[in-house]
Write a protein that holds these residues in place. Structure first.
Motif, PDB file in Angstrom:
ATOM      1  N   LEU A   4      87.636 110.488 126.256  1.00 36.85           N
ATOM      2  CA  LEU A   4      87.788 108.995 126.390  1.00 36.85           C
ATOM      3  C   LEU A   4      86.532 108.371 126.298  1.00 36.85           C
ATOM      4  CD1 LEU A   4      90.596 110.212 127.200  1.00 36.85           C
ATOM      5  CD2 LEU A   4      90.967 108.421 128.811  1.00 36.85           C
ATOM      6  N   VAL A   5      86.386 107.437 125.314  1.00 42.10           N
ATOM      7  CA  VAL A   5      85.311 106.686 125.279  1.00 42.10           C
ATOM      8  C   VAL A   5      85.559 105.207 125.400  1.00 42.10           C
ATOM      9  CG1 VAL A   5      83.442 106.042 123.885  1.00 42.10           C
ATOM     10  CG2 VAL A   5      84.243 108.496 123.770  1.00 42.10           C
ATOM     11  N   GLU A   6      84.977 104.517 126.177  1.00 42.98           N
ATOM     12  CA  GLU A   6      85.075 103.144 126.672  1.00 42.98           C
ATOM     13  C   GLU A   6      84.062 102.493 125.822  1.00 42.98           C
ATOM     14  OE1 GLU A   6      86.164 104.650 130.919  1.00 42.98           O
ATOM     15  OE2 GLU A   6      84.579 105.114 129.533  1.00 42.98           O
ATOM     16  N   THR A  23      89.129 104.723 123.397  1.00 45.36           N
ATOM     17  CA  THR A  23      89.915 105.503 122.592  1.00 45.36           C
ATOM     18  C   THR A  23      89.892 106.915 122.994  1.00 45.36           C
ATOM     19  OG1 THR A  23      88.995 104.027 120.849  1.00 45.36           O
ATOM     20  CG2 THR A  23      89.526 106.283 120.126  1.00 45.36           C
ATOM     21  N   ALA A  24      90.793 107.741 122.758  1.00 39.55           N
ATOM     22  CA  ALA A  24      91.209 109.053 123.036  1.00 39.55           C
ATOM     23  C   ALA A  24      90.996 109.740 121.827  1.00 39.55           C
ATOM     24  CB  ALA A  24      92.453 109.412 124.035  1.00 39.55           C
ATOM     25  N   SER A  25      90.476 110.932 121.980  1.00 43.38           N
ATOM     26  CA  SER A  25      90.182 111.997 120.771  1.00 43.38           C
ATOM     27  C   SER A  25      90.277 113.329 121.240  1.00 43.38           C
ATOM     28  CB  SER A  25      88.985 111.570 120.248  1.00 43.38           C
ATOM     29  OG  SER A  25      87.699 111.943 120.810  1.00 43.38           O
ATOM     30  N   GLY A  26      90.586 114.063 120.307  1.00 42.09           N
ATOM     31  CA  GLY A  26      90.556 115.340 120.601  1.00 42.09           C
ATOM     32  C   GLY A  26      91.810 115.979 120.174  1.00 42.09           C
ATOM     33  N   ASP A  27      92.294 117.319 120.921  1.00 45.34           N
ATOM     34  CA  ASP A  27      93.577 117.989 120.628  1.00 45.34           C
ATOM     35  C   ASP A  27      94.569 117.394 121.269  1.00 45.34           C
ATOM     36  OD1 ASP A  27      93.103 121.133 122.531  1.00 45.34           O
ATOM     37  OD2 ASP A  27      92.371 119.075 123.020  1.00 45.34           O
ATOM     38  N   ILE A  28      94.870 116.200 121.112  1.00 48.72           N
ATOM     39  CA  ILE A  28      96.025 115.483 121.809  1.00 48.72           C
ATOM     40  C   ILE A  28      97.365 115.572 121.225  1.00 48.72           C
ATOM     41  CG2 ILE A  28      96.696 113.135 122.515  1.00 48.72           C
ATOM     42  CD1 ILE A  28      93.861 112.267 122.575  1.00 48.72           C
ATOM     43  N   THR A  90      83.516  91.957 138.949  1.00 52.83           N
ATOM     44  CA  THR A  90      82.510  92.933 138.901  1.00 52.83           C
ATOM     45  C   THR A  90      82.741  94.425 139.293  1.00 52.83           C
ATOM     46  OG1 THR A  90      80.738  91.102 139.062  1.00 52.83           O
ATOM     47  CG2 THR A  90      79.711  93.434 139.430  1.00 52.83           C
ATOM     48  N   GLY A  91      82.248  95.405 138.524  1.00 51.23           N
ATOM     49  CA  GLY A  91      82.163  96.697 138.865  1.00 51.23           C
ATOM     50  C   GLY A  91      82.198  97.659 137.607  1.00 51.23           C
ATOM     51  N   ILE A  92      82.426  99.069 137.802  1.00 46.54           N
ATOM     52  CA  ILE A  92      82.609  99.906 136.507  1.00 46.54           C
ATOM     53  C   ILE A  92      84.194  99.928 136.431  1.00 46.54           C
ATOM     54  CG2 ILE A  92      81.772 102.186 135.880  1.00 46.54           C
ATOM     55  CD1 ILE A  92      79.855 102.286 137.858  1.00 46.54           C
ATOM     56  N   TYR A  93      84.397  99.850 135.186  1.00 45.29           N
ATOM     57  CA  TYR A  93      85.723  99.885 134.631  1.00 45.29           C
ATOM     58  C   TYR A  93      85.979 101.516 133.863  1.00 45.29           C
ATOM     59  CZ  TYR A  93      86.600  95.219 135.739  1.00 45.29           C
ATOM     60  OH  TYR A  93      86.814  93.856 136.382  1.00 45.29           O
ATOM     61  N   PHE A  94      87.028 102.093 134.225  1.00 49.71           N
ATOM     62  CA  PHE A  94      87.154 103.442 133.817  1.00 49.71           C
ATOM     63  C   PHE A  94      88.460 103.215 133.111  1.00 49.71           C
ATOM     64  CE2 PHE A  94      83.830 105.787 135.995  1.00 49.71           C
ATOM     65  CZ  PHE A  94      83.679 105.032 137.112  1.00 49.71           C
ATOM     66  N   CYS A  95      88.458 104.078 131.959  1.00 47.33           N
ATOM     67  CA  CYS A  95      90.047 104.206 131.335  1.00 47.33           C
ATOM     68  C   CYS A  95      90.488 105.715 131.782  1.00 47.33           C
ATOM     69  CB  CYS A  95      89.495 104.509 129.663  1.00 47.33           C
ATOM     70  SG  CYS A  95      91.031 104.643 128.958  1.00 47.33           S
ATOM     71  N   TRP A 111      89.491 111.069 132.006  1.00 43.50           N
ATOM     72  CA  TRP A 111      88.855 109.908 132.562  1.00 43.50           C
ATOM     73  C   TRP A 111      88.004 109.682 131.303  1.00 43.50           C
ATOM     74  CZ3 TRP A 111      90.499 106.440 136.382  1.00 43.50           C
ATOM     75  CH2 TRP A 111      91.388 107.096 137.203  1.00 43.50           C
ATOM     76  N   GLY A 112      87.465 108.413 131.407  1.00 41.52           N
ATOM     77  CA  GLY A 112      86.168 108.209 130.588  1.00 41.52           C
ATOM     78  C   GLY A 112      85.187 107.912 131.345  1.00 41.52           C
ATOM     79  N   GLN A 113      83.767 107.740 130.785  1.00 42.09           N
ATOM     80  CA  GLN A 113      82.461 107.692 131.664  1.00 42.09           C
ATOM     81  C   GLN A 113      82.476 106.373 132.413  1.00 42.09           C
ATOM     82  OE1 GLN A 113      82.774 107.081 128.496  1.00 42.09           O
ATOM     83  NE2 GLN A 113      81.462 105.470 128.064  1.00 42.09           N
ATOM     84  N   GLY A 114      83.209 105.324 132.078  1.00 46.57           N
ATOM     85  CA  GLY A 114      83.095 104.028 132.584  1.00 46.57           C
ATOM     86  C   GLY A 114      81.961 103.227 131.978  1.00 46.57           C
ATOM     87  N   THR A 115      82.483 101.963 131.996  1.00 50.16           N
ATOM     88  CA  THR A 115      81.529 100.943 131.522  1.00 50.16           C
ATOM     89  C   THR A 115      81.374  99.562 132.387  1.00 50.16           C
ATOM     90  OG1 THR A 115      81.147  99.242 129.450  1.00 50.16           O
ATOM     91  CG2 THR A 115      83.752  99.575 130.225  1.00 50.16           C
TER      92      THR A 115
END
Length: 121
Positions: A4-6, A23-28, A90-95, A111-115
């Motif tokens: 998952l990439v934010e 965006t989610a990618s891989g063997d989904i 304000t904060g880190i937003y995670f997908c 989970w994504g890495q956060g933005t």
């Protein structure tokens, strides 16, 4: 393997807007739900918004009327449109995505890495 990439984080002034993408990618095999979480400094991670495979949405009270989640099923992408931003946003937003892979029937969370989102004058 699933990733998952934010993107779309940054700095905004109070009252401003930002739009996040995930965006989610891989063997989904199937994405059952996608959502956004926020972790503010010194606080626990909290759920902000989610959207199901049927495009049903749910929001935390703190963001209702200001944030809107949407999803492009064809692109395995979720968006979070954030309007009327406040310093408390304000904060880190995670997908997050609840999904099944092609190699397993069982659903699990990814989970994504956060933005980082900063709202400041």
């Amino acid at each position: 393997q699933v990733q998952l990439v934010e993107s779309g984080g940054g700095t905004a002034q109070p009252g401003g807007s930002l739009r996040l993408s995930c965006t989610a990618s891989g063997d989904i095999s199937e994405i059952l739900k996608m959502g956004w979480y926020r972790q503010a400094p010194g606080k626990e991670r909290e759920s902000l918004a989610s959207v199901t495979g049927m495009s049903l949405t749910d929001y935390a009270e703190s963001v209702k009327g200001r944030f809107a989640i949407s999803r492009d099923h064809a692109k395995n992408t979720a968006y979070l449109q954030m309007n009327s931003l406040k310093p408390d946003d304000t904060g880190i937003y995670f997908c997050n995505a609840l999904l099944r892979t092609t190699s397993s029937f069982y659903q699990r969370d990814y989970w994504g890495q956060g933005t980082q989102v900063t709202v400041s004058a």
